[in-house]
Scaffold this active site. Sequence first.
Site, mmCIF file in Angstrom:
data_model
loop_
_atom_site.group_PDB
_atom_site.id
_atom_site.type_symbol
_atom_site.label_atom_id
_atom_site.label_comp_id
_atom_site.label_asym_id
_atom_site.label_seq_id
_atom_site.Cartn_x
_atom_site.Cartn_y
_atom_site.Cartn_z
ATOM 1 N N ARG A 27 -8.010 -0.646 57.841
ATOM 2 C CA ARG A 27 -7.948 -1.218 56.492
ATOM 3 C C ARG A 27 -8.104 -0.143 55.426
ATOM 4 O O ARG A 27 -7.479 -0.223 54.355
ATOM 5 C CB ARG A 27 -9.018 -2.315 56.342
ATOM 6 N N GLY A 94 -2.321 -4.313 67.509
ATOM 7 C CA GLY A 94 -2.062 -5.633 66.937
ATOM 8 C C GLY A 94 -2.434 -5.674 65.468
ATOM 9 O O GLY A 94 -1.747 -6.304 64.652
ATOM 10 N N ARG A 122 2.597 -9.788 72.667
ATOM 11 C CA ARG A 122 1.560 -10.462 71.863
ATOM 12 C C ARG A 122 2.187 -11.371 70.799
ATOM 13 O O ARG A 122 3.162 -10.998 70.161
ATOM 14 C CB ARG A 122 0.622 -9.411 71.268
ATOM 15 N N SER A 167 -8.739 -15.908 63.417
ATOM 16 C CA SER A 167 -8.180 -14.570 63.631
ATOM 17 C C SER A 167 -8.191 -13.793 62.324
ATOM 18 O O SER A 167 -7.559 -14.196 61.346
ATOM 19 C CB SER A 167 -6.744 -14.675 64.148
ATOM 20 N N GLN A 169 -6.794 -11.028 61.868
ATOM 21 C CA GLN A 169 -5.472 -10.433 61.630
ATOM 22 C C GLN A 169 -4.574 -11.431 60.893
ATOM 23 O O GLN A 169 -3.855 -11.058 59.963
ATOM 24 C CB GLN A 169 -4.851 -9.986 62.953
ATOM 25 N N ASP A 315 -14.090 -9.075 71.186
ATOM 26 C CA ASP A 315 -13.677 -7.819 71.833
ATOM 27 C C ASP A 315 -14.714 -7.328 72.850
ATOM 28 O O ASP A 315 -14.445 -6.409 73.622
ATOM 29 C CB ASP A 315 -13.446 -6.732 70.773
ATOM 30 N N LYS A 342 -4.878 -10.781 74.118
ATOM 31 C CA LYS A 342 -5.344 -9.464 73.661
ATOM 32 C C LYS A 342 -4.480 -8.377 74.320
ATOM 33 O O LYS A 342 -3.407 -8.672 74.835
ATOM 34 C CB LYS A 342 -6.832 -9.303 74.003
ATOM 35 N N ARG A 346 -7.222 -10.840 79.047
ATOM 36 C CA ARG A 346 -8.538 -10.309 79.444
ATOM 37 C C ARG A 346 -9.333 -11.266 80.321
ATOM 38 O O ARG A 346 -10.335 -10.845 80.901
ATOM 39 C CB ARG A 346 -9.342 -9.886 78.204
HETATM 40 C C1 S3P Z 1 -9.117 -7.329 64.535
HETATM 41 C C2 S3P Z 1 -9.224 -8.683 64.748
HETATM 42 C C3 S3P Z 1 -9.402 -9.269 66.082
HETATM 43 C C4 S3P Z 1 -9.851 -8.239 67.099
HETATM 44 C C5 S3P Z 1 -9.062 -6.963 67.011
HETATM 45 C C6 S3P Z 1 -9.199 -6.350 65.627
HETATM 46 C C7 S3P Z 1 -8.925 -6.841 63.143
HETATM 47 O O1 S3P Z 1 -8.159 -9.810 66.507
HETATM 48 O O2 S3P Z 1 -9.767 -8.779 68.406
HETATM 49 O O3 S3P Z 1 -9.509 -6.020 67.979
HETATM 50 O O4 S3P Z 1 -9.063 -5.625 62.904
HETATM 51 O O5 S3P Z 1 -8.631 -7.663 62.277
HETATM 52 P P1 S3P Z 1 -7.658 -11.287 66.093
HETATM 53 O O6 S3P Z 1 -7.409 -11.318 64.649
HETATM 54 O O7 S3P Z 1 -6.400 -11.485 66.887
HETATM 55 O O8 S3P Z 1 -8.747 -12.221 66.518
#
Ligand code: S3P
Length: 429
Positions: A27, A94, A122, A167, A169, A315, A342, A346
Amino acid sequence: MMKKVNYFNSTLNGEIHVPGDKSISHRAVMFGSIANGTTTVEHFLPGEDCLSTISCFEKMGVNIQRNGESVTIQGNGFEGLLEPKEILDVGNSGTTTRLILGILAGLPLHACLIGDASIAKRPMKRVTNPLREMGAKIDGREDGQFTPISIRGGSLKGLTYQSPVASAQVKSAILLAGLNGEGITTVTEPHQSRDHTERMLKAFGIDVQVEGHSVSIEGGQSLQATSVFVPGDISSAAFFLVAGAIVPNSEIVLKNVGINPSRIGIIEVLEQMGANIKVENKREENFEPFADLTISTSTLKGIEISGDVIPRLIDEIPIIALLATQAEGMTVIKDASELKVKETNRIDTVVNELSKLGAVIEATDDGMIIHGKKGTLRGAEVNSHGDHRIGMMLAIASLLSEGDMFIEDTEAIAVSYPTFFEHIEKLVK
Ligand code: S3P
């Protein structure tokens, strides 16, 4: 590469500084790239995932200088991003894929994203669908579900979105698009996910409103450059928190570890299982709290892990599974079907790899059941399957496994913790 390790009968003692937080490092580069002015980042994680983020923004014309863990980014606002002449390679990340889509959604540019074999599996519709609803034109394999994905952004309207998954993300991609949307964009989640985007946007001068599990942002705001200190990654610290708790005669001090409330499920679980863990010297920078953590060998009991806590430790579940093999009784992990999407599935990789060591562990539809204290684990030929956290969990397992452990594909660990084996070697006595 196959790596042979044998740490059986060692103890772990000493102090380490785990590398910078992966989510916050991504970020810092992204927000610095869309801010006005010069952003400096200290204790940046030079892991492969975050380097993928840097390279994507360089391909969009941003001047980024990195010297080890220090990064300087010359941002020229959203308008400063140029249409990339090359494909953006997100590697294994991701976070890079989904957040960049959110940034690109509001820009009148075309870009194409591709990643490695794991990224290609993914699910991306969780971001491409809401971004399409806002007005972005997106295409990709299986109608925008998988990479390669191409996007042509443009003028967006704000969105009120009820996310089916917790999530960060997804939430972050929509909020970043919302910065270029007309009116207000709100994302509501079933459980709170990590909130680094909300905290860092505030540090970059953005007005972000949080109410319960909803976050809102008004379009048309611009980011002002700032200085970011990245705390140590609690997800990296987790491997040594677990190791310190389960390896006999151990005590480990982990300095400057991020303790953002949306990330500390691992501390809550260790405490509930009976671990000796201390959280000291709490402080805060850029709205992100961090502290020094001390863990020592502990007598542990199995527990149930489910519900609201799952996003706070998602995680860490691979290393929590190993922790549970050393606890008295049964540990049940539920509500964690996100594990299936993931870096690997996992649930399957943890159950298969730990079973090879003699652990008694079963997969369920949304988690796993681990029967603790079923005899000493034994070294075996195991495989990270290209998943950094599986590779590190297996290396920590070797501290408790009799005989040699042969771990296939340890290179994957460089995604989030390039100095992982150096840190084990420093602590092993
Ligand atoms: C992350 C959000 C999580 C996490 C990933 C990093 C992020 O994923 O598992 O390692 O930096 O926003 P999800 O948004 O898919 O839950």
